[in-house]
Design an enzyme around this catalytic site. Structure first.
Site, mmCIF file in Angstrom:
data_model
loop_
_atom_site.group_PDB
_atom_site.id
_atom_site.type_symbol
_atom_site.label_atom_id
_atom_site.label_comp_id
_atom_site.label_asym_id
_atom_site.label_seq_id
_atom_site.Cartn_x
_atom_site.Cartn_y
_atom_site.Cartn_z
ATOM 1 N N GLU A 132 -27.503 -27.392 57.928
ATOM 2 C CA GLU A 132 -26.256 -27.299 57.172
ATOM 3 C C GLU A 132 -25.453 -26.071 57.557
ATOM 4 O O GLU A 132 -24.226 -26.065 57.505
ATOM 5 C CB GLU A 132 -26.512 -27.325 55.662
ATOM 6 C CG GLU A 132 -25.283 -27.910 54.985
ATOM 7 C CD GLU A 132 -25.009 -27.433 53.595
ATOM 8 O OE1 GLU A 132 -25.906 -26.842 52.978
ATOM 9 O OE2 GLU A 132 -23.881 -27.630 53.146
ATOM 10 N N THR A 185 -15.562 -26.611 53.469
ATOM 11 C CA THR A 185 -16.343 -25.593 52.765
ATOM 12 C C THR A 185 -16.056 -24.207 53.344
ATOM 13 O O THR A 185 -15.910 -23.231 52.615
ATOM 14 C CB THR A 185 -17.846 -25.918 52.886
ATOM 15 O OG1 THR A 185 -18.066 -27.169 52.261
ATOM 16 C CG2 THR A 185 -18.703 -24.870 52.206
HETATM 17 N N1 HSE Z 1 -22.280 -23.229 47.188
HETATM 18 C C1 HSE Z 1 -21.449 -23.771 48.213
HETATM 19 C C2 HSE Z 1 -20.021 -23.352 47.969
HETATM 20 C C3 HSE Z 1 -21.571 -25.264 48.177
HETATM 21 O O1 HSE Z 1 -19.550 -23.517 46.848
HETATM 22 O O2 HSE Z 1 -19.365 -22.860 48.885
HETATM 23 C C4 HSE Z 1 -20.759 -25.973 49.222
HETATM 24 O O3 HSE Z 1 -21.445 -26.046 50.415
#
Ligand code: HSE
Length: 310
Positions: A132, A185
């Site tokens: 990921e 993201t």
């Molecule tokens: N915790 C991560 C974010 C989740 O909020 O950026 C998304 O990959």
């Protein structure tokens, strides 16, 4: 055709309002399907990707599923083994539903099953997280861990992958609405400030602890009071069109709480039962409809199994 295995890995909701990078849960649908099969050609390769409109790379070093599988094979000393992967994307990416994490979790599970399970499921986690990381550059397991092992998962520490399953009160359902706008993201992480005030820290810690107690004691009112993100949501809400209106609609329709799913643009609500979850979902979707934005609605209990061999 050589022997193969097919694995389903579910979508996930990361952060769960108050647990940025350290909390996530799995949905029953949607999810990705990954097939791994032996091949006569030595080494790992991605033979096919469907459902991604050509947007995902076939290069194993650049593909979350490919890189995760490669790291697992290297760990096992099997990187020379001829293995082909097929990645069937059954959910949108850039959606906040943990799409890349599901592919990474599915890939390590499929390869592990193909090799007759040399590792326990939990031991696959570090390789899936490395996969990921290819997508967003950060090392966090809040999507990968629930997609792989299922349930609501607390990651006490991302570096050591100290992960713990949390209980879910009976009946709780999640509603997730995905508006058709794309947020990467990487970009949604880029808007976040490094600075958190002591006051915000105290409030968020209180809410996180309250959520944990609420889950352990099946105290829905405490869960509801605790699902309040004072740090991340205020910084990201502006990236999602009509976020505040959608959240208000969800709470008015009876949701226990509502916030951004992962990095967005999907918005999730936790609800006391499936009936409320359906009503909440329709109320949320209506806001997007009225604004001329198409959206998809998913209503699901928390998936307790995670990635499974089909
Ligand atoms: N915790 C991560 C974010 C989740 O909020 O950026 C998304 O990959």
């Amino acid at each position: 055709m050589k022997a193969g295995v097919k694995v389903f890995a579910p979508a996930t909701v990361a952060n769960v309002a108050v647990g940025f990078d350290i909390l996530g849960f799995a949905l029953e649908k949607p999810g990705d399907e990954i097939i791994a099969r032996f091949s006569d050609t030595p080494g790992l390769r991605i033979a096919k990707i469907t459902g991604a409109q050509g947007k995902l790379p076939l290069d194993i070093n650049k593909n979350t599923a490919g890189f995760a599988a490669l790291k697992l094979l290297e760990h096992l000393g099997e990187e020379g083994r001829g293995i082909e992967l097929e990645i069937h994307k059954k959910m949108p990416f850039g959606s906040g539903l943990g799409s890349s994490a599901a592919s990474a979790a599915g890939a390590v599970m499929a390869v592990n099953e193909l090799l007759r399970r040399p590792l326990e499921k939990r031991a696959l986690l570090p390789f899936a997280v490395l996969g990921e990381q290819v997508a967003d550059g950060a090392y966090h397991a809040d999507n990968v861990a629930p997609s792989l092992i299922g349930g609501m998962v607390l990651i006490r520490d991302n570096e050591t992958l100290d992960v713990h399953r949390l209980p879910i009160p009976a009946g709780i359902h999640a509603t997730v609405v995905y508006p058709h706008v794309e947020i990467l993201t990487r970009d949604a992480r880029g808007v976040l400030s490094d600075m958190v005030s002591l006051r915000q820290c105290i409030q968020q810690n209180g809410n996180m602890a309250g959520l944990l107690v609420g889950l352990y004691q099946s105290d829905l009112e405490l869960i509801s009071r605790s699902l309040n993100d004072v740090i991340i949501e205020p910084q990201r809400a502006g990236l999602i069109p009509h976020f505040q209106k959608v959240k208000e609609a969800a709470l008015k329709a009876g949701a226990l709480g509502c916030s951004i799913s992962g990095a967005g643009p999907s918005i999730f609500a936790l609800c006391a039962n499936s009936l409320i979850a359906e009503e909440v979902g329709l109320a949320m979707k209506r806001i997007f409809e009225n604004a001329g934005i198409e959206s998809d609605l998913f209503v699901s209990p928390v998936n307790q199994e995670g990635a499974v061999k089909l």
